[in-house]
Enzyme design. Structure first.
Site, PDB file in Angstrom:
ATOM      1  N   LYS A   1       0.849  -1.199   0.000  1.00  0.00           N
ATOM      2  CA  LYS A   1       0.000   0.000   0.000  1.00  0.00           C
ATOM      3  C   LYS A   1       0.885   1.249   0.000  1.00  0.00           C
ATOM      4  O   LYS A   1       1.902   1.286   0.705  1.00  0.00           O
ATOM      5  CB  LYS A   1      -0.912  -0.030   1.236  1.00  0.00           C
ATOM      6  CG  LYS A   1      -1.971   1.067   1.267  1.00  0.00           C
ATOM      7  CD  LYS A   1      -2.916   0.897   2.476  1.00  0.00           C
ATOM      8  CE  LYS A   1      -3.998   1.970   2.470  1.00  0.00           C
ATOM      9  NZ  LYS A   1      -4.945   1.843   3.607  1.00  0.00           N
TER      10      LYS A   1
ATOM     11  N   SER B   1     -10.086   2.266   2.699  1.00  0.00           N
ATOM     12  CA  SER B   1      -9.122   2.939   1.870  1.00  0.00           C
ATOM     13  C   SER B   1      -8.144   2.009   1.147  1.00  0.00           C
ATOM     14  O   SER B   1      -7.513   2.425   0.173  1.00  0.00           O
ATOM     15  CB  SER B   1      -8.316   3.914   2.719  1.00  0.00           C
ATOM     16  OG  SER B   1      -7.471   3.227   3.616  1.00  0.00           O
TER      17      SER B   1
ATOM     18  N   SER C   1     -10.576   0.118   6.968  1.00  0.00           N
ATOM     19  CA  SER C   1      -9.899   0.206   5.671  1.00  0.00           C
ATOM     20  C   SER C   1      -9.229  -1.076   5.185  1.00  0.00           C
ATOM     21  O   SER C   1      -8.775  -1.131   4.051  1.00  0.00           O
ATOM     22  CB  SER C   1      -8.843   1.311   5.698  1.00  0.00           C
ATOM     23  OG  SER C   1      -9.453   2.567   5.575  1.00  0.00           O
TER      24      SER C   1
END
Lengths: 95, 492
Positions: free
Chosen positions: B79, B159, B183
């Site tokens: 990420k 997210s 998330s």
């Protein structure tokens, strides 16, 4: 509680975000919707309740108050938009 | 013949050890898959093929020498929120333009020390603020799943939308993700993947771009419960650079996978039965209860009376912490600088151009609730409510409950632009946010498909530092539900 246009502009100033009048107008509505949602908390009785400061019970870890790391100013400024001689460069702040 | 990218981490690990193929071949297979998929999915914001090939080569040498480490040669997506030395690290924000850290996050370092290979950096909502991956400066991520008979693009959740999409599309073996209010778990649910948010303090936050420091926690998204267990073992550690990381031994999580849950007590919280919940979610939840009962668990109804207040309290605590954490983006030390007539105007111009709308909204809310005269009414009140939320869970654990079963999300994936009202978007995290507020672990496991053929997830919540139980119970759900693969339209 709700915010008016003047408050939104003041908060934007505190947050150091430039907003146009039109943007501030839009934000006022959005922030009030969020604040309205948050208001539910008024229903909760929190008398004699301690605020939560840490979800994990552990004693704050400490270390000796000495230099642990460093000696690479060039790396520290490597990502700066503007730097000179390992200093960050900013617009003049003192006349 | 099975393609290399179809293998789980556990399968790839065993086949690499048996020399059925090399780490380099595995990495090349993934790089090829990324090339054919990323244009459609926009899951990666940068692909690090050179680094991946070099790491894979080193892994092959280790395997040849009989020194394979736990994740030797396993290709992962990272990420964009994790600092990776010399590589794009922007939390998908414009304000961090060009930022390439001089250091490595502890979590990614742990993974590399265990032999993992980095394929690239994954798209995400800007600063992890969002539930649909529509706030990224690098554009929307597309969910590999589509409604039956439809070509409409759907969001992967957020997210960690890039992480979830990449795992579901098999363009990485698994991915790192992070969870502040849901998330990891919400995007996992929306993409038919497995994700765990461990206990607060289990993984070091050092080198993760900070959003809300008392809530942020690192975790994996993978294809199976077992793969999550393997990854978390490597990601978790105590770290002198994060004083909130906990000095507790990291268990062998994989050893919990496959253990019987006979006699375990599973709590079903009545407050999670929300008004207007789709019938399919209700049915899925009941199905989950039946599976666990059939595996010998005892099901008990429990009450978590402050559930409803977790989300409003979160929207005080998280923006407050975010407004403070994001104060560092001022155009001086890194990233974007937009000039102005004086230094204050330079700050204001930089932040106006560098932050997207959702980030601005949250910084503004946070600044407001922390401003003079409002601190007690908002922040202090929210922290007190947080104590009550945590107490709800503590009482449940004290009554002998081993884990809690809930739906992960109120509904399946939706289309971009479908939800425009911020508060409606926040409701996506209604079932997940309690775990962040209380600091407890939570895992989402795919449990079925809705009438449109979209995946839905069930969530397990556990006691602090009892991730092992979640893997144990999660495996039972996975075995009962089976695994769910998206139809690979993006390769055509």
């Amino acid at each position: 509680m709700s915010v008016d246009l003047k408050t939104v502009k003041r908060v934007a100033g505190l947050a150091r975000i430039k907003v146009s009048d039109a943007q501030a107008e839009t934000m006022t509505g959005e922030l009030n919707a969020i604040l309205g949602f948050i208001e539910q908390l008024d229903e909760v009785n929190t008398d004699n309740v301690e605020p939560l400061t840490s979800v994990v019970e552990q004693t704050m870890k400490k270390r000796s108050d000495g230099v642990q790391d460093g000696g690479y100013a060039d790396k520290v400024v490597a990502n700066a938009p503007e730097s000179e001689d390992n200093f960050f460069m900013v617009p003049k702040v003192v006349e | 013949m099975t393609k290399l990218i179809d293998l789980t981490i556990a399968e790839a690990r065993d086949k690499l050890a048996a020399r059925e193929f090399s780490a380099s071949e595995l990495t090349e297979a993934y790089i090829g898959a990324i090339e054919s998929a990323n244009e459609s999915l926009n899951a990666y914001v940068t692909v690090t093929g050179d680094i991946a090939r070099e790491q894979a080569k080193a892994s092959d040498a280790k395997i040849a020498a009989g020194e394979a480490r736990p994740l030797e040669g396993i290709p992962l997506g990272i990420k964009d929120l994790y600092a990776t030395k010399g590589v794009h690290t922007q939390a998908c924000s414009h304000i961090l333009d060009g930022f390439k850290p001089e250091y490595e996050s502890t979590v990614t370092q742990n993974l590399f020390d265990d032999g993992a290979v980095m394929l690239g950096k994954l798209n995400m909502d800007e600063f992890a603020m969002g539930s649909s991956n529509e706030t990224s400066f690098y554009g929307n991520v597309v969910n590999p799943w589509r409604r039956n008979g439809s070509e409409t693009a759907l969001v992967p959740g957020g997210s960690s939308g890039g992480s979830a999409s990449a795992v579901a599309a098999k363009i990485c073996a698994a991915a790192t993700a992070s969870d502040t209010g849901g998330s990891i778990r919400q995007p996992a649910a929306l993409t038919g993947t497995v994700g765990i948010k461990p206990t607060y303090g289990r993984c070091s936050r050092w080198g993760m771009v900070a959003f809300a420091s008392s809530l942020d926690q690192a975790g994996p998204i993978g294809r199976t419960v077992r793969d999550n267990a393997i990854l978390l073992k490597s990601m978790a550690s105590v770290d002198a650079k994060d004083t909130t990381s906990v000095d507790l031994p990291v268990p062998d999580y994989e050893s919990f996978v496959g253990k019987s849950i006979k006699g375990m007590k599973i709590g079903i919280p009545k407050e999670y039965r929300m008004d207007g919940m789709p019938e399919e979610i209700e049915k899925l939840w009941q199905q989950g209860i039946d599976w666990l009962k059939a595996a010998g668990a005892e099901i008990v109804e429990i009450s978590l009376p402050h559930t409803k207040y977790a989300l409003p309290a979160y929207y005080i605590v998280a923006p407050a912490e975010a407004s403070s954490n994001l104060a560092r983006y001022d155009g001086v030390r890194y990233g974007l600088r937009v000039p102005g007539n004086d230094i204050v105007e330079m700050y204001e111009n930089t932040r106006a151009e560098g932050f997207g709308d959702e980030v601005k909204r949250r910084v503004m809310i946070g600044t407001y609730v922390l401003s003079a005269g409002y601190y007690d009414a908002y922040y202090l009140k929210a922290q007190k409510v947080r104590t009550l939320i945590k107490r709800d869970f503590d009482l449940v654990w004290e009554s002998g409950v081993d884990a809690i079963l809930t739906p992960t999300t109120p509904d399946a994936a939706f289309a971009p632009g479908e939800i425009t009202d911020p508060v409606t978007m926040y409701m996506n995290d209604v079932f997940t946010v309690t775990a962040n507020m209380a600091g407890i672990p939570g895992m989402s496991i795919p449990a079925g498909l809705n009438k449109d053929g979209l995946p839905l997830g069930l969530q397990l919540l556990g006691k602090p530092f009892d991730e092992g139980t979640l893997f144990q119970v999660g495996e039972v759900i996975e075995q009962a539900a089976g695994r769910f693969d998206a139809n690979d339209w993006w390769t055509k």
